[in-house]
Enzyme design. Structure first.
Site, PDB file in Angstrom:
ATOM      1  N   HIS A 253       0.811  -1.220   0.000  1.00 52.87           N
ATOM      2  CA  HIS A 253       0.000   0.000   0.000  1.00 52.87           C
ATOM      3  C   HIS A 253       0.841   1.267   0.000  1.00 52.87           C
ATOM      4  CE1 HIS A 253      -3.246  -2.758   1.120  1.00 52.87           C
ATOM      5  NE2 HIS A 253      -4.092  -1.799   0.836  1.00 52.87           N
ATOM      6  N   ASP A 275      -5.866  -3.464   7.904  1.00 55.92           N
ATOM      7  CA  ASP A 275      -6.861  -3.547   6.825  1.00 55.92           C
ATOM      8  C   ASP A 275      -6.898  -4.976   6.291  1.00 55.92           C
ATOM      9  OD1 ASP A 275      -8.896  -2.681   5.154  1.00 55.92           O
ATOM     10  OD2 ASP A 275      -7.551  -1.798   3.661  1.00 55.92           O
TER      11      ASP A 275
END
Length: 377
Positions: A253, A275
């Site tokens: 990410h 996440d």
């Protein structure tokens, strides 16, 4: 229980040759040196390895944004939540908020009600996080776009009532019709609002933070980027001391340079979140994230169009990634413990000060988890 000969990392500090005693599920005493020998203890844990190197002891990790793990998704009810929580607990996450992906309001009502029931009997479950459905369609990420809706007062009331005070966080795009009013409504009910999955520019993000939003959901992802003439929501968050920025330190990410720069730009305001979806701690293959099909290859979860679909991260892996990126260990531990706890209104967690819950993680020299303890609230 008494643990000695450890490097204690807590409160932004590192204390070598430290010891700590737990009693009745809480921290009873903390010190350094040989003083531990005078403390009572039914079980004594020597933190040194065979080579005499001291292990690292930290507070238990607090994850405020995750969707599952161990092959189980949080959207699938209490049994799945408990299975995924056990996976993450083995990796150091002693307390977690249960994040739900976008669904219909009817489905979300049922899910937050089930989480409220679970949180009432399992204090390791800190409540729920609604990541949707109040998101920008153009930044939907791994959320089914046809289910996204503007935040209406009625929909928010229904969800808050179903959650019975257990909704900890709501992510929304503040530029949607009714977005600013929704922030005030949610905050007034005692929940935290996060800006995310948004097309907000600098002004819109600043208006959201002034209205009471205090978190930026997985900063840099599913939002306009940080541009030198258009700082966007990331720039607004960097500049606002009221705001905590979530970062996903999985090496996918965020580039390591960006991760380190963000920690430098907002010291004490970074929350390292997973996440994580169901594939965390599980094999590559096909999964579902809400209404969407996800393929996991090499530990990276993506939709069919290549969009990143959550992560397969655990918080101990985030710790190692951040340290490898050049983030100091003490700052990394803070980002896994006290900062996320404070961001959702739980400053009683994420610390090993005397009187705190005995939530702790023992890490070896390679920052791999050796043991995990969960205390009593």
């Amino acid at each position: 229980m008494l643990i000695h000969a450890v490097r204690l990392v807590d409160g932004g500090l590192e204390r070598p040759d430290a010891w700590i005693r737990f009693a009745d599920g809480r921290v009873a005493a903390v010190g350094t040196g040989a003083g531990w020998a005078a403390e009572p203890g039914d079980e004594i844990v020597d933190g040194r390895d065979a080579a005499g190197e001291s292990a690292t002891l930290t507070p238990g990790f607090v994850d405020i944004h995750g969707h599952g793990g161990g092959g189980a998704a949080y959207d699938d009810g209490a049994e799945a939540i408990l299975a995924a929580r056990e996976l993450h607990r083995r990796h150091g996450t002693t307390r977690a908020v249960v994040s739900l992906v976008t669904a219909t309001i009817d489905d979300l009502e049922r899910r937050v009600a089930a989480i409220a029931d679970l949180a009432a009997v399992d204090p390791s479950v800190l409540g729920s996080h609604l990541e949707g459905p109040f998101l920008d369609v153009a930044h939907h990420g791994a959320h089914e776009p046809s289910l996204l809706v503007p935040p209406t007062s009625d929909a928010i009331d229904r969800l808050l009532e179903a959650g019975r005070g257990s909704i900890r966080q709501v992510t929304l795009a503040p530029e949607l019709p009714g977005g600013i009013a929704a922030i005030g409504q949610i905050v007034a009910a005692g929940a935290t609002v996060a800006v995310g999955h948004t097309d907000a520019d600098l002004g819109a993000a600043q208006a959201a933070f002034d209205a009471g939003a205090t978190i930026l959901t997985h900063a840099f992802n599913a939002m306009p980027g940080l541009h030198h003439r258009s700082p966007g929501p990331v720039g607004a968050a960097f500049a606002d001391p009221r705001v905590t920025l979530e970062l996903i330190a999985d090496g996918v990410h965020l580039h390591p340079i960006v991760l380190r720069a963000a920690v430098d730009a907002a010291p004490g305001r970074i929350a390292l979140v997973t996440d994580a979806m169901a594939a965390a701690g599980a094999a590559d293959g096909s999964y579902e994230l809400g209404a969407l099909a996800v393929r996991v290859d090499g530990g990276v979860a993506r939709l069919a169009d290549g969009t990143i679909a959550g992560s397969t991260l655990t918080q101990d892996a985030a710790l190692r990634t951040a340290v490898a990126a050049g983030v100091p260990l003490a700052a990394t531990v803070t980002a896994l413990t006290s900062t996320p706890a404070r961001a959702i209104g739980r400053p009683d967690l994420g610390s090993l000060a005397v009187g705190s819950p005995a939530d702790a993680v023992l890490l070896d020299g390679a920052l791999q988890v050796r043991r995990v303890w969960t205390g009593r609230l």
